[in-house]
Design an enzyme around this catalytic site. Structure first.
Site, PDB file in Angstrom:
ATOM      1  N   LYS A 170     -11.490  28.571 -12.665  1.00  0.00           N
ATOM      2  CA  LYS A 170     -12.165  29.323 -11.607  1.00  0.00           C
ATOM      3  C   LYS A 170     -13.643  29.550 -11.907  1.00  0.00           C
ATOM      4  O   LYS A 170     -14.502  29.298 -11.050  1.00  0.00           O
ATOM      5  CB  LYS A 170     -11.433  30.647 -11.399  1.00  0.00           C
ATOM      6  CG  LYS A 170     -12.020  31.528 -10.330  1.00  0.00           C
ATOM      7  CD  LYS A 170     -11.105  32.639  -9.902  1.00  0.00           C
ATOM      8  CE  LYS A 170     -10.429  33.471 -10.909  1.00  0.00           C
ATOM      9  NZ  LYS A 170     -10.778  33.719 -12.204  1.00  0.00           N
ATOM     10  N   THR A 215     -15.520  27.922 -14.039  1.00  0.00           N
ATOM     11  CA  THR A 215     -16.157  26.607 -14.078  1.00  0.00           C
ATOM     12  C   THR A 215     -16.466  26.117 -12.674  1.00  0.00           C
ATOM     13  O   THR A 215     -17.552  25.590 -12.400  1.00  0.00           O
ATOM     14  CB  THR A 215     -15.240  25.606 -14.811  1.00  0.00           C
ATOM     15  OG1 THR A 215     -14.969  26.098 -16.126  1.00  0.00           O
ATOM     16  CG2 THR A 215     -15.880  24.236 -14.913  1.00  0.00           C
ATOM     17  N   ARG A 227     -19.014  38.059 -13.959  1.00  0.00           N
ATOM     18  CA  ARG A 227     -18.757  39.141 -14.910  1.00  0.00           C
ATOM     19  C   ARG A 227     -19.162  38.723 -16.322  1.00  0.00           C
ATOM     20  O   ARG A 227     -19.223  37.545 -16.638  1.00  0.00           O
ATOM     21  CB  ARG A 227     -17.260  39.493 -14.925  1.00  0.00           C
ATOM     22  CG  ARG A 227     -16.737  40.092 -13.636  1.00  0.00           C
ATOM     23  CD  ARG A 227     -15.237  40.293 -13.728  1.00  0.00           C
ATOM     24  NE  ARG A 227     -14.538  39.038 -13.893  1.00  0.00           N
ATOM     25  CZ  ARG A 227     -13.286  38.917 -14.323  1.00  0.00           C
ATOM     26  NH1 ARG A 227     -12.593  40.000 -14.645  1.00  0.00           N
ATOM     27  NH2 ARG A 227     -12.719  37.740 -14.426  1.00  0.00           N
ATOM     28  N   LYS A 251      -7.394  34.159 -24.544  1.00  0.00           N
ATOM     29  CA  LYS A 251      -7.820  33.646 -23.249  1.00  0.00           C
ATOM     30  C   LYS A 251      -9.120  32.856 -23.333  1.00  0.00           C
ATOM     31  O   LYS A 251      -9.332  31.892 -22.609  1.00  0.00           O
ATOM     32  CB  LYS A 251      -7.963  34.804 -22.258  1.00  0.00           C
ATOM     33  CG  LYS A 251      -8.351  34.373 -20.850  1.00  0.00           C
ATOM     34  CD  LYS A 251      -8.388  35.575 -19.918  1.00  0.00           C
ATOM     35  CE  LYS A 251      -8.815  35.138 -18.517  1.00  0.00           C
ATOM     36  NZ  LYS A 251     -10.228  34.760 -18.461  1.00  0.00           N
ATOM     37  N   ALA A 290      -9.207  42.240 -14.074  1.00  0.00           N
ATOM     38  CA  ALA A 290      -8.635  42.291 -12.730  1.00  0.00           C
ATOM     39  C   ALA A 290      -7.169  42.699 -12.728  1.00  0.00           C
ATOM     40  O   ALA A 290      -6.641  43.077 -11.688  1.00  0.00           O
ATOM     41  CB  ALA A 290      -8.794  40.942 -12.037  1.00  0.00           C
ATOM     42  N   PHE A 295      -8.660  36.503 -12.251  1.00  0.00           N
ATOM     43  CA  PHE A 295      -7.262  36.075 -12.097  1.00  0.00           C
ATOM     44  C   PHE A 295      -7.004  35.518 -10.694  1.00  0.00           C
ATOM     45  O   PHE A 295      -7.905  34.989 -10.060  1.00  0.00           O
ATOM     46  CB  PHE A 295      -6.304  37.211 -12.461  1.00  0.00           C
ATOM     47  CG  PHE A 295      -6.360  37.585 -13.915  1.00  0.00           C
ATOM     48  CD1 PHE A 295      -6.263  36.630 -14.903  1.00  0.00           C
ATOM     49  CD2 PHE A 295      -6.537  38.904 -14.306  1.00  0.00           C
ATOM     50  CE1 PHE A 295      -6.317  36.964 -16.256  1.00  0.00           C
ATOM     51  CE2 PHE A 295      -6.594  39.260 -15.650  1.00  0.00           C
ATOM     52  CZ  PHE A 295      -6.477  38.285 -16.620  1.00  0.00           C
ATOM     53  N   PHE A 333      -7.643  16.297 -12.549  1.00  0.00           N
ATOM     54  CA  PHE A 333      -7.456  15.806 -13.909  1.00  0.00           C
ATOM     55  C   PHE A 333      -7.164  14.304 -13.850  1.00  0.00           C
ATOM     56  O   PHE A 333      -6.633  13.806 -12.841  1.00  0.00           O
ATOM     57  CB  PHE A 333      -6.292  16.531 -14.587  1.00  0.00           C
ATOM     58  CG  PHE A 333      -6.637  17.907 -15.084  1.00  0.00           C
ATOM     59  CD1 PHE A 333      -6.762  18.168 -16.438  1.00  0.00           C
ATOM     60  CD2 PHE A 333      -6.851  18.954 -14.188  1.00  0.00           C
ATOM     61  CE1 PHE A 333      -7.075  19.439 -16.902  1.00  0.00           C
ATOM     62  CE2 PHE A 333      -7.163  20.225 -14.638  1.00  0.00           C
ATOM     63  CZ  PHE A 333      -7.275  20.466 -15.996  1.00  0.00           C
ATOM     64  N   TRP A 368     -16.297  20.073 -14.164  1.00  0.00           N
ATOM     65  CA  TRP A 368     -16.191  20.180 -15.617  1.00  0.00           C
ATOM     66  C   TRP A 368     -16.824  18.955 -16.280  1.00  0.00           C
ATOM     67  O   TRP A 368     -17.556  19.080 -17.261  1.00  0.00           O
ATOM     68  CB  TRP A 368     -14.726  20.300 -16.026  1.00  0.00           C
ATOM     69  CG  TRP A 368     -14.546  20.585 -17.495  1.00  0.00           C
ATOM     70  CD1 TRP A 368     -14.441  21.809 -18.093  1.00  0.00           C
ATOM     71  CD2 TRP A 368     -14.486  19.621 -18.557  1.00  0.00           C
ATOM     72  NE1 TRP A 368     -14.319  21.677 -19.459  1.00  0.00           N
ATOM     73  CE2 TRP A 368     -14.349  20.345 -19.768  1.00  0.00           C
ATOM     74  CE3 TRP A 368     -14.540  18.232 -18.617  1.00  0.00           C
ATOM     75  CZ2 TRP A 368     -14.238  19.712 -21.015  1.00  0.00           C
ATOM     76  CZ3 TRP A 368     -14.460  17.609 -19.850  1.00  0.00           C
ATOM     77  CH2 TRP A 368     -14.303  18.343 -21.030  1.00  0.00           C
TER      78      TRP A 368
END
Length: 554
Positions: free
Chosen positions: A69, A71, A92, A103, A271, A299, A380, A408
């Site tokens: 998200k 990225t 954030r 994480k 969140a 999230f 991917f 990415w």
């Protein structure tokens, strides 16, 4: 394959003065924190200029397969810049807990990052340290008041204010303190939260000025008297000193993406246990400086996006122009029951079973909140054409386009298609609305979230929660938004229920007031406000070489 930190460290950054100049900011408008970071004055958000378009990036329910998200948010902003749009990112700040835990950070990944990533993921400009200090000053003043005679009649058994530290430290979840004898305080049971769960963090991110910050801090309820009357930080005369610790931190932080797009990174409530959005001040400042502002919420959309829309936008008077829901085929197959080890092989059946998770999030954005919406699929190499076609087919049935994203690997170039679709959506009519009326009774608001957003059938309350709701409504705290503290791994309060579960009930076990932030917090399931480190924490891989270069940070 290069790691995120290797990519970031090889990048040639522009001096922050050049980034500020892209936004029309002069040297007088910024305060330098070295060559690549600066704080921006609070007066910028009051400029007499029409606001830019606000774009919310959210995602499906998180899985170990990852969604990307942040990225995508950064790559979309770079994509908008590449097609000629004056764009700003608003994100954030990362918490040290996830950075050293499991994480990871919150600076993006691959060729879609905000930099300097090591600074952003570690101490940055010291905002979180200031927030922790303000939180703990209030705790110290509270206990000192009791020790010095307790003129307010505070009941030590009904203190609700916790100390905090920005680290995953399960040892501090439940503590007893003041045990050193008569000169060492009053013995009582206590607890620590992680800093991002502190109400001071929530207040910091919702405040619109120094005066508003001080007023909100004064309203914090720290506990209750023996007669059941709320005791506030204002009663303890703590708000002024807390504001003094926070006044410089309140100015938003300006940095840049790898491609030189200006980025505000400021504030960082979680969140799943808070409202999960960057600061109102940073967002409003960005809207005065850019034609497009891309922001994210933590999230999945049932947590971060819901709180962004029902809490942040409501308080700040913000109106998003469009929403982006991020997904991956891999994650959807996990929601369909596949283990992480089997995601590389084509499996249309598993994808079919997992797609309802994406479709529910998309439907919520469109039907509940009235936002023009696009699905961004992080592609991917293992994703097959048949799998991509199935995602497109199902989303098209809801009237939503799907755009493949390769940010990415390609940075802004891989986000140009998404950028063009977002620009198109921003020109569509937007009938933005909230999920519920804040003036409804607390239980009605929780029911609306459980049924309209989560897809459940109802809510169950513990006796403690029912008593607290009645008490809060009697005290006049009922007509506020609700901040649900819920697992991020499921629409339900059971982390094992993947996909889009139905016919379930949410159990609310505790309800508390965050009077300074302006909302009621409803805690469900086994959600904790102090995480713990995993068996092998990420901290074990982080080091500094002989030249002072940080290694192992993602």
């Amino acid at each position: 394959m290069k790691s995120d930190i290797e990519i970031a460290q090889e990048a040639k950054l522009s001096h922050i003065e050049e980034i500020a100049a892209k936004l029309g900011l002069s040297e007088d408008d910024i305060e330098y924190y070295g060559k690549y970071k600066a704080k921006v004055g609070l007066d910028i958000m009051e400029r007499k200029k029409a606001d830019g378009k606000l774009i919310l990036v959210t995602a499906i329910t998180p899985t170990p397969a990852g969604e990307g998200k942040t990225t995508t948010t950064i790559g979309l902003a770079d994509g908008l810049s590449r097609i000629g749009k004056k764009t700003v990112v608003a994100l954030r700040e990362p918490s040290l807990g996830p950075v050293f835990g499991i994480k990871g950070g919150a600076a993006g990944g691959g060729y879609a990052q905000v930099v300097p990533m090591e600074d952003i993921n570690l101490h940055f400009t010291g905002d979180f340290h200031a927030i922790g200090a303000a939180n703990n000053l209030l705790a110290a003043m509270l206990d000192n008041h009791i020790f010095q005679g307790n003129a307010l009649g505070i009941n030590p058994a009904r203190i609700t204010w916790h100390r905090c530290v920005d680290m995953n430290d399960r040892q501090l979840r439940y503590v007893e303190d003041g045990l050193g004898g008569p000169k060492s305080g009053v013995p009582r049971k206590d607890a620590f939260d992680i800093t991002v769960a502190s109400e001071v963090m929530a207040i910091f991110c919702l405040a619109t000025s120094v005066a508003d910050l001080k007023a909100r801090l004064a309203r914090i309820v720290v506990g209750y008297t023996y007669e059941g009357k709320p005791v506030t930080a204002g009663d303890l005369k703590a708000a002024g000193a807390m504001t003094a610790l926070l006044k410089d931190a309140l100015k938003p932080n300006l940095v840049q993406t790898l491609e030189g797009t200006p980025a505000f990174v400021h504030g960082g409530p979680f969140a799943n246990i808070a409202h999960g959005c960057n600061s109102v001040i940073a967002t409003k400042t960005a809207l005065k400086l850019g034609d497009y502002v891309v922001s994210e919420a933590g999230f999945g959309a049932d947590l971060g996006a819901e709180k962004f829309l029902d809490i942040k936008c409501r308080f700040a008077g913000l109106k998003p122009a469009a929403a982006v829901v991020v997904a991956t085929v891999r994650a959807l197959k996990m929601h369909g029951g596949l283990p992480k080890t089997d995601l590389a092989a084509e499996d249309l059946a598993a994808l079919e079973r997992g797609l309802p998770n994406l479709l529910r999030h998309v439907s919520n954005m469109k039907e509940v909140y009235g936002l023009p919406t696009v699905v961004a699929v992080n592609r991917f190499p293992t994703d097959t054409d048949a799998e991509i076609s199935l995602v497109i087919e199902r989303c098209t049935s809801l009237g939503v386009n799907v755009v493949l994203s390769t940010v990415w690997a390609e940075g802004g170039k891989g986000g140009e298609a998404l950028a063009r679709e977002v620009v198109r959506l921003c020109e569509e009519p937007c009938d933005f609305r909230y999920c519920y009326d804040e003036k409804l009774p607390i239980e009605d608001k929780i029911f609306a979230l459980a049924t309209k957003i989560y897809g459940g059938k109802g809510v169950v309350y513990t006796p403690e929660a029912e008593e607290e709701i009645a008490r809060l409504e009697k005290l006049g705290f009922g007509a506020t938004p609700v901040c649900m503290a819920k697992t991020q791994y499921s629409f339900s309060d059971d982390a094992t229920k993947l996909g889009a579960p139905e016919d379930f009930e949410i159990t609310v076990r505790q309800v508390k007031i965050s009077a300074g932030a302006g909302f009621v917090v409803a805690l469900t399931g086994n959600i904790m406000t102090m995480p713990g480190l995993p068996k092998i924490p990420a901290a074990e891989k982080i080091d500094v070489d002989e030249e002072g270069k940080i290694v192992g940070l993602f």
